[in-house]
Design a protein around this motif. Sequence first.
Motif, PDB file in Angstrom:
ATOM      1  N   PHE A 198       0.706  12.243  -0.105  1.00 24.44           N
ATOM      2  CA  PHE A 198       0.553  11.142   0.838  1.00 24.44           C
ATOM      3  C   PHE A 198       0.903   9.851   0.114  1.00 24.44           C
ATOM      4  O   PHE A 198       0.618   9.704  -1.077  1.00 24.44           O
ATOM      5  CB  PHE A 198      -0.872  11.077   1.366  1.00 24.44           C
ATOM      6  CG  PHE A 198      -1.293  12.307   2.121  1.00 24.44           C
ATOM      7  CD1 PHE A 198      -0.953  12.471   3.452  1.00 24.44           C
ATOM      8  CD2 PHE A 198      -2.020  13.305   1.484  1.00 24.44           C
ATOM      9  CE1 PHE A 198      -1.344  13.607   4.150  1.00 24.44           C
ATOM     10  CE2 PHE A 198      -2.420  14.441   2.167  1.00 24.44           C
ATOM     11  CZ  PHE A 198      -2.079  14.597   3.509  1.00 24.44           C
ATOM     12  N   ASP A 199       1.524   8.932   0.834  1.00 27.04           N
ATOM     13  CA  ASP A 199       2.025   7.701   0.230  1.00 27.04           C
ATOM     14  C   ASP A 199       1.059   6.552   0.473  1.00 27.04           C
ATOM     15  O   ASP A 199       0.926   6.066   1.598  1.00 27.04           O
ATOM     16  CB  ASP A 199       3.404   7.370   0.815  1.00 27.04           C
ATOM     17  CG  ASP A 199       3.981   6.082   0.256  1.00 27.04           C
ATOM     18  OD1 ASP A 199       3.465   5.590  -0.771  1.00 27.04           O
ATOM     19  OD2 ASP A 199       4.943   5.559   0.853  1.00 27.04           O
ATOM     20  N   PHE A 200       0.392   6.133  -0.587  1.00 26.45           N
ATOM     21  CA  PHE A 200      -0.463   4.945  -0.508  1.00 26.45           C
ATOM     22  C   PHE A 200       0.109   3.792  -1.333  1.00 26.45           C
ATOM     23  O   PHE A 200      -0.517   2.732  -1.423  1.00 26.45           O
ATOM     24  CB  PHE A 200      -1.876   5.280  -0.997  1.00 26.45           C
ATOM     25  CG  PHE A 200      -2.551   6.360  -0.191  1.00 26.45           C
ATOM     26  CD1 PHE A 200      -2.973   6.117   1.097  1.00 26.45           C
ATOM     27  CD2 PHE A 200      -2.730   7.625  -0.727  1.00 26.45           C
ATOM     28  CE1 PHE A 200      -3.585   7.111   1.850  1.00 26.45           C
ATOM     29  CE2 PHE A 200      -3.342   8.633   0.004  1.00 26.45           C
ATOM     30  CZ  PHE A 200      -3.771   8.372   1.301  1.00 26.45           C
ATOM     31  N   ASP A 201       1.281   4.004  -1.931  1.00 28.01           N
ATOM     32  CA  ASP A 201       1.869   2.986  -2.809  1.00 28.01           C
ATOM     33  C   ASP A 201       2.846   2.053  -2.099  1.00 28.01           C
ATOM     34  O   ASP A 201       3.085   0.945  -2.578  1.00 28.01           O
ATOM     35  CB  ASP A 201       2.580   3.658  -3.985  1.00 28.01           C
ATOM     36  CG  ASP A 201       1.611   4.213  -5.012  1.00 28.01           C
ATOM     37  OD1 ASP A 201       0.633   3.510  -5.340  1.00 28.01           O
ATOM     38  OD2 ASP A 201       1.817   5.345  -5.482  1.00 28.01           O
ATOM     39  N   SER A 202       3.414   2.489  -0.996  1.00 27.55           N
ATOM     40  CA  SER A 202       4.381   1.645  -0.297  1.00 27.55           C
ATOM     41  C   SER A 202       3.692   0.408   0.273  1.00 27.55           C
ATOM     42  O   SER A 202       2.618   0.501   0.875  1.00 27.55           O
ATOM     43  CB  SER A 202       5.056   2.418   0.835  1.00 27.55           C
ATOM     44  OG  SER A 202       5.873   3.449   0.326  1.00 27.55           O
ATOM     45  N   VAL A 203       4.340  -0.725   0.088  1.00 30.53           N
ATOM     46  CA  VAL A 203       3.816  -1.982   0.632  1.00 30.53           C
ATOM     47  C   VAL A 203       4.393  -2.167   2.028  1.00 30.53           C
ATOM     48  O   VAL A 203       5.613  -2.248   2.199  1.00 30.53           O
ATOM     49  CB  VAL A 203       4.180  -3.168  -0.276  1.00 30.53           C
ATOM     50  CG1 VAL A 203       3.699  -4.476   0.341  1.00 30.53           C
ATOM     51  CG2 VAL A 203       3.587  -2.975  -1.672  1.00 30.53           C
ATOM     52  N   ILE A 204       3.528  -2.220   3.008  1.00 31.22           N
ATOM     53  CA  ILE A 204       3.932  -2.357   4.403  1.00 31.22           C
ATOM     54  C   ILE A 204       3.654  -3.784   4.848  1.00 31.22           C
ATOM     55  O   ILE A 204       2.506  -4.244   4.801  1.00 31.22           O
ATOM     56  CB  ILE A 204       3.167  -1.367   5.301  1.00 31.22           C
ATOM     57  CG1 ILE A 204       3.407   0.075   4.831  1.00 31.22           C
ATOM     58  CG2 ILE A 204       3.568  -1.529   6.757  1.00 31.22           C
ATOM     59  CD1 ILE A 204       2.517   1.093   5.507  1.00 31.22           C
ATOM     60  N   SER A 205       4.684  -4.486   5.277  1.00 29.39           N
ATOM     61  CA  SER A 205       4.488  -5.863   5.728  1.00 29.39           C
ATOM     62  C   SER A 205       3.715  -5.869   7.040  1.00 29.39           C
ATOM     63  O   SER A 205       4.082  -5.203   8.007  1.00 29.39           O
ATOM     64  CB  SER A 205       5.834  -6.562   5.930  1.00 29.39           C
ATOM     65  OG  SER A 205       5.627  -7.851   6.484  1.00 29.39           O
TER      66      SER A 205
ATOM     67  N   ALA B 195      -8.561  -1.649  -0.615  1.00 26.37           N
ATOM     68  CA  ALA B 195      -7.790  -0.652   0.144  1.00 26.37           C
ATOM     69  C   ALA B 195      -6.379  -1.171   0.379  1.00 26.37           C
ATOM     70  O   ALA B 195      -5.995  -1.558   1.490  1.00 26.37           O
ATOM     71  CB  ALA B 195      -8.476  -0.327   1.458  1.00 26.37           C
ATOM     72  N   CYS B 196      -5.624  -1.192  -0.696  1.00 24.17           N
ATOM     73  CA  CYS B 196      -4.259  -1.709  -0.674  1.00 24.17           C
ATOM     74  C   CYS B 196      -3.447  -0.965  -1.735  1.00 24.17           C
ATOM     75  O   CYS B 196      -4.015  -0.319  -2.628  1.00 24.17           O
ATOM     76  CB  CYS B 196      -4.252  -3.209  -0.965  1.00 24.17           C
ATOM     77  SG  CYS B 196      -4.969  -3.657  -2.572  1.00 24.17           S
ATOM     78  N   PRO B 197      -2.122  -1.026  -1.667  1.00 21.99           N
ATOM     79  CA  PRO B 197      -1.322  -0.412  -2.722  1.00 21.99           C
ATOM     80  C   PRO B 197      -1.702  -0.954  -4.094  1.00 21.99           C
ATOM     81  O   PRO B 197      -2.048  -2.131  -4.241  1.00 21.99           O
ATOM     82  CB  PRO B 197       0.112  -0.800  -2.336  1.00 21.99           C
ATOM     83  CG  PRO B 197       0.064  -0.964  -0.852  1.00 21.99           C
ATOM     84  CD  PRO B 197      -1.289  -1.579  -0.583  1.00 21.99           C
ATOM     85  N   ARG B 198      -1.646  -0.101  -5.103  1.00 23.36           N
ATOM     86  CA  ARG B 198      -2.046  -0.488  -6.451  1.00 23.36           C
ATOM     87  C   ARG B 198      -1.279  -1.716  -6.930  1.00 23.36           C
ATOM     88  O   ARG B 198      -1.841  -2.578  -7.619  1.00 23.36           O
ATOM     89  CB  ARG B 198      -1.810   0.704  -7.397  1.00 23.36           C
ATOM     90  CG  ARG B 198      -2.327   0.554  -8.822  1.00 23.36           C
ATOM     91  CD  ARG B 198      -3.791   0.883  -8.974  1.00 23.36           C
ATOM     92  NE  ARG B 198      -4.296   1.959  -8.144  1.00 23.36           N
ATOM     93  CZ  ARG B 198      -4.229   3.265  -8.429  1.00 23.36           C
ATOM     94  NH1 ARG B 198      -3.656   3.677  -9.542  1.00 23.36           N
ATOM     95  NH2 ARG B 198      -4.762   4.156  -7.603  1.00 23.36           N
ATOM     96  N   SER B 199      -0.016  -1.844  -6.554  1.00 24.27           N
ATOM     97  CA  SER B 199       0.781  -2.987  -7.004  1.00 24.27           C
ATOM     98  C   SER B 199       0.225  -4.295  -6.460  1.00 24.27           C
ATOM     99  O   SER B 199       0.286  -5.338  -7.133  1.00 24.27           O
ATOM    100  CB  SER B 199       2.240  -2.817  -6.575  1.00 24.27           C
ATOM    101  OG  SER B 199       2.353  -2.746  -5.159  1.00 24.27           O
ATOM    102  N   VAL B 200      -0.318  -4.261  -5.250  1.00 28.14           N
ATOM    103  CA  VAL B 200      -0.910  -5.470  -4.667  1.00 28.14           C
ATOM    104  C   VAL B 200      -2.193  -5.830  -5.417  1.00 28.14           C
ATOM    105  O   VAL B 200      -2.443  -7.000  -5.734  1.00 28.14           O
ATOM    106  CB  VAL B 200      -1.187  -5.268  -3.170  1.00 28.14           C
ATOM    107  CG1 VAL B 200      -1.917  -6.479  -2.585  1.00 28.14           C
ATOM    108  CG2 VAL B 200       0.111  -5.008  -2.416  1.00 28.14           C
TER     109      VAL B 200
END
Length: 394
Positions: A3-10, A369-374
């Motif tokens: 599952f993808d939790f890393d993509s940043v969704i605007s 609860a956000c992508p790790r990069s954020v």
Amino acid sequence: MAFDFDSVISRRKTGASKWDTLAERFGKDDVIPMWVADMDFASPSCVQEALVERAKHGVYGYAVRTDEYFDSIINWMHDRHGWAIEREWIASATGVVPALTVIVQALTEEGDGVLIQPPVYYPFKRVIRSWGRTVVENPLVYRNGQYEIDFEDLEEKAKQARVMFLCSPHNPVGRVWREDELRRIGEICLRHQVLVVADEIHADLVFSGSRHIPFASLSEQFAAASITCAAPSKTFNLAGLNTAYVIVPNAALKSRYELMSAKASMGSINVFGAHALAAAYREGGPWLDALLGYLEGNVQYLKDFIGRHIPELKVIEPEGTYLVWVDCRALGFEREELDHFFVHEAGLALDEGHLFGEEGVGFQRINIACPRSVLEQGLEQLKEAVERVVRAKA
């Protein structure tokens, strides 16, 4: 399954409260929003597919609760929490806070005491005061890096209350109450004839080493003297779909709740929310398990980063929820100065601790609860702000 939790969704310009009210809420738009309790992750594909399929039908008239709706809730509670509930116990709600409003109107009189445990979810106090009820506080005790219940004080304060709002798991301090703690709460409330209204909206978001126990599952007596508020909204990021419900084993209490709900014209359900709830509870378990692993990773990253780079802060390690309570008092700011620092120096939009009560002054609540990069970017901004503003003055 991955599952993808890393993509940043605007989410800007989508009508998202978290992103599109920043200038109004914080005075500037160029901040990273880590405040209101929804996630920056897409809901699981099973939910998206169910919504698309229902949308294709083309007719979105008044909806009723189907067998699938009831069965999905019953099965989820049994399989995930070991709680055997009955269809007749389940009533509708447009949200947990609206449910609390209905409960207060239906089951208390003006001036009655409603007990809360600050620092706690701030709409509790607003609901109580809005309907002319009296806020009764049993503050949690912050001891050795963890929050505990002051049971002696609870015993006294219960004498002043008709209802207790029990936040379980607790927002914002992240406690997942143990069985012995819940039983002691229940025994005190039974002694003083206090109805326990358990806000268990974060029940599914519990980390390794802890286990959520539905308050009403502990005994028939507790079940008969309680109402449980629940929803898949935090679990699967469905807050905009009005998917809440209440579980009321006591038929007389349920009747009074539903009568007041009907008077307030709050008994209808969202056609898309009902389908999203059923799909999430039926098929979303693997996605949730992966989400919990990712959130635990975010908590660990937060703790490690702050421990290495911003030792002035102290993370109150959560046992559940995706909301982390951070002690910022060592930064040396006054209440308004701390809020200004996070927004205007660190570029972070967090929930200010004092919103949760006087016990929260000097704290901030951060939504991880956000992508790790954020999260990484936000913490880097915070580190730089501490170095530039706080340490430069030392």
